[in-house]
Each structure stands twice: as structure tokens, then as C-alpha cells.
Scaffold this motif. Structure first.
Motif, PDB file in Angstrom:
ATOM      1  N   UNK A 117      -3.600  14.910   4.292  1.00  0.00           N
ATOM      2  CA  UNK A 117      -4.637  14.435   4.684  1.00  0.00           C
ATOM      3  C   UNK A 117      -5.273  12.990   4.545  1.00  0.00           C
ATOM      4  N   UNK A 118      -4.405  12.760   3.641  1.00  0.00           N
ATOM      5  CA  UNK A 118      -3.922  10.727   3.282  1.00  0.00           C
ATOM      6  C   UNK A 118      -2.351  10.388   2.363  1.00  0.00           C
ATOM      7  N   UNK A 119      -2.460   9.296   2.808  1.00  0.00           N
ATOM      8  CA  UNK A 119      -1.263   8.611   2.179  1.00  0.00           C
ATOM      9  C   UNK A 119      -1.881   7.326   1.461  1.00  0.00           C
ATOM     10  N   UNK A 120      -1.288   6.823   1.062  1.00  0.00           N
ATOM     11  CA  UNK A 120      -1.078   5.574  -0.166  1.00  0.00           C
ATOM     12  C   UNK A 120      -0.012   4.806  -1.018  1.00  0.00           C
ATOM     13  N   UNK A 121      -0.223   4.113  -1.097  1.00  0.00           N
ATOM     14  CA  UNK A 121       0.949   3.013  -1.743  1.00  0.00           C
ATOM     15  C   UNK A 121       0.809   1.859  -2.602  1.00  0.00           C
ATOM     16  N   UNK A 122       0.900   1.848  -3.169  1.00  0.00           N
ATOM     17  CA  UNK A 122       0.024   0.954  -4.198  1.00  0.00           C
ATOM     18  C   UNK A 122       1.297  -0.074  -4.734  1.00  0.00           C
ATOM     19  N   UNK A 123       1.270  -1.133  -3.880  1.00  0.00           N
ATOM     20  CA  UNK A 123       2.519  -2.047  -4.840  1.00  0.00           C
ATOM     21  C   UNK A 123       3.597  -1.262  -4.196  1.00  0.00           C
ATOM     22  N   UNK A 124       3.913  -0.491  -3.509  1.00  0.00           N
ATOM     23  CA  UNK A 124       4.821   0.464  -3.769  1.00  0.00           C
ATOM     24  C   UNK A 124       5.712   0.491  -1.678  1.00  0.00           C
ATOM     25  N   UNK A 125       5.494   1.177  -1.249  1.00  0.00           N
ATOM     26  CA  UNK A 125       6.720   1.587  -0.093  1.00  0.00           C
ATOM     27  C   UNK A 125       6.767   0.788   0.563  1.00  0.00           C
ATOM     28  N   UNK A 126       4.719   0.614   1.162  1.00  0.00           N
ATOM     29  CA  UNK A 126       4.624   0.488   2.415  1.00  0.00           C
ATOM     30  C   UNK A 126       4.652  -1.469   2.547  1.00  0.00           C
ATOM     31  N   UNK A 127       4.722  -1.749   1.200  1.00  0.00           N
ATOM     32  CA  UNK A 127       5.475  -3.367   0.898  1.00  0.00           C
ATOM     33  C   UNK A 127       6.372  -3.844   1.001  1.00  0.00           C
ATOM     34  N   UNK A 128       7.484  -2.713   0.292  1.00  0.00           N
ATOM     35  CA  UNK A 128       9.258  -2.527   0.454  1.00  0.00           C
ATOM     36  C   UNK A 128       9.715  -2.376   1.654  1.00  0.00           C
ATOM     37  N   UNK A 129       8.974  -1.530   3.044  1.00  0.00           N
ATOM     38  CA  UNK A 129       9.567  -0.873   3.645  1.00  0.00           C
ATOM     39  C   UNK A 129       9.087  -1.816   5.337  1.00  0.00           C
ATOM     40  N   UNK A 130      10.399  -1.762   6.346  1.00  0.00           N
ATOM     41  CA  UNK A 130       9.886  -2.458   7.909  1.00  0.00           C
ATOM     42  C   UNK A 130       8.609  -1.308   7.957  1.00  0.00           C
ATOM     43  N   UNK A 131       7.700  -2.062   8.081  1.00  0.00           N
ATOM     44  CA  UNK A 131       6.319  -1.502   9.246  1.00  0.00           C
ATOM     45  C   UNK A 131       7.097  -0.908  10.476  1.00  0.00           C
ATOM     46  N   UNK A 132       8.274  -1.186  11.347  1.00  0.00           N
ATOM     47  CA  UNK A 132       7.979  -0.471  12.811  1.00  0.00           C
ATOM     48  C   UNK A 132       8.804   0.826  12.216  1.00  0.00           C
ATOM     49  N   UNK A 133       9.105   0.892  11.107  1.00  0.00           N
ATOM     50  CA  UNK A 133      10.075   2.114  10.772  1.00  0.00           C
ATOM     51  C   UNK A 133       9.475   2.779  10.236  1.00  0.00           C
TER      52      UNK A 133
END
Length: 231
Positions: A117-133
Motif C-alpha cells: 500500500x506504500x513504500x518509502x525510503x529515508x536516506x536509503x535505497x531510493x538515494x543509492x539505486x539507479x532510478x531506471x532500475x
């Protein structure tokens, strides 16, 4: 590469203390999007209800995850660092509703059958992963209308795209190097809309007035569209 990244984040874990026992309001659990204590919005950004399922991408020591669990949310976390997850289990042993997984977030998203229902990243994976992937698999694993939100430091002006982060290790070792992805707020909005998130806001929260530091927090919130998006 996975072993090297895991070792880097294990080293990072050792440099960070456990979350405080209570916050400024006297609460035992709380949600914090920023690098500053008692600052910014809370879990309401995720628009979750009791019984919903949320995934923390790079859950670290589990403070935000524990808070969601106390709200009746099924709180799932994934982190590449086993030592971070050990800290989560040590700090929150009595919190029901937390589920922790050790490994790469992209691998977990590719293997899970759960629709979140929701996903989140706090100074986490969304910062350290290629958004295209990352963004295609987040879209595929999030229910229509679900929220994907993340926070990180704002980019240094002129330094956009893939950058290098340096994580200190032992006194006799060179820092570990991991990649991160920095974009301006408007670029994040365009990227997310292109991957099937029609409602996006991206803002920089200023640092607290009383803090000597000046760097704010980039906070991005996106809502998944109703239609499937091809990987």
C-alpha cells in the motif's frame, strides 16, 4: 559487489547510535523523514490505515518501521546490512508487526508476491539505486493509488545524476565508496511521472532555524497511477 556494499553499510551502522528512547514529545516511536531530530512531517505522508502493508527500502535500524507497526500497519523492511538489522532487532524486540529481510532491495522487489500500500525510503535505497532500475519495480509492486515517498539530501548545484558517496571505515582503511543518485526536485517529478506516477510533489524542507547546519532535506512523494507500466 553486493558483499562490498554490505560491508560498507555494516561499517556505517557501527558509526551510528541507536535511536533515542523518546522524542521531544515523549513518544516511544515516531516517524522522521529528515536528518534533524523532531523536525518535518510524519507518517501521515504515506496515507496508511491499520491493516495496510508498507515497505521500508533500506530500513536500517528500524525506527520508522517500528512506528508504523505500532499504528497497526504490517511493516516490512529490507536492508543490505545484517548489522543494521541486528540493531533493529535489539532496539525494537517487543514491537509486533515488523518483518525484516536482509539483502538487496531490487532482488527483494523482484521476488516478493506482496503488493504494498506504500513504500518509502529515508536516506536509503531510493538515494543509492539507479532510478531506471528502481522505479519500474516499485511501480509494479505498489497498488494503484499507493504512495511512494523518499527523502535524501538535496543535490549540490551542478552535481546531478550518479555521484560518489564515501563511507568511513576503520582508521587504517580507505573509505568505502558507494553510488548515489542526485537530482533537482523538478527532475524527480519528471522521472516519476515518466514511470507511471502521475501525482508527484518534490520539495526541499529547510533545516530547523535553531540548527547551525544549513542543508535541508529533499522530500519526494508520488502516487502510483491506475494503469500498469511496462518494465
Amino acid at each position: 559487489m553486493t558483499d562490498a556494499r554490505s560491508a560498507a553499510w555494516d561499517a556505517y551502522s557501527q558509526s551510528k547510535p541507536q535511536r533515542r528512547q523518546t522524542n521531544a514529545k515523549g513518544e516511544n516511536t515516531w516517524f522522521n523523514w529528515t536528518q534533524y531530530a523532531d523536525h518535518g512531517p510524519g507518517a501521515e505522508l504515506l496515507a496508511l490505515n491499520p491493516g495496510d502493508t508498507a515497505l521500508d527500502l533500506g530500513c536500517g535500524a528500524g525506527g520508522n518501521l517500528a512506528h508504523l507497526a505500532t499504528l497497526g500497519v504490517k511493516a516490512v523492511g529490507v536492508d543490505i546490512s545484517a548489522k543494521q538489522l541486528d540493531k533493529a532487532r535489539e532496539r525494537w524486540p517487543d514491537v509486533d508487526g515488523m518483518e525484516l529481510h536482509q539483502g538487496e532491495a531490487l532482488a527483494y522487489l523482484g521476488e516478493t508476491f506482496t503488493v504494498f500500500d506504500a513504500m518509502f525510503s529515508v536516506f536509503g535505497v531510493a538515494w543509492f539505486t539507479d532510478p531506471a532500475l528502481l522505479l519500474p519495480v516499485v511501480h509494479a509492486t505498489l497498488r494503484p493509488g499507493g504512495v511512494f515517498a523518499f527523502s535524501q539530501r538535496p543535490p549540490v548545484e551542478g552535481c546531478y545524476g550518479c555521484q560518489a558517496s564515501y563511507i568511513p571505515r576503520g582508521p587504517d582503511e580507505d573509505p568505502a565508496i558507494v553510488k548515489r543518485w542526485d537530482y533537482r526536485p523538478d527532475t524527480w517529478c519528471s522521472l516519476l511521472k515518466g514511470y507511471g506516477f502521475p501525482e508527484v510533489t518534490a520539495t526541499v524542507l529547510l533545516a530547523p532555524e535553531q540548527d547551525k547546519r544549513t542543508t535541508g532535506t529533499l522530500l519526494v512523494r508520488a502516487v502510483r497511477g491506475d494503469h500498469a507500466h511496462p518494465l
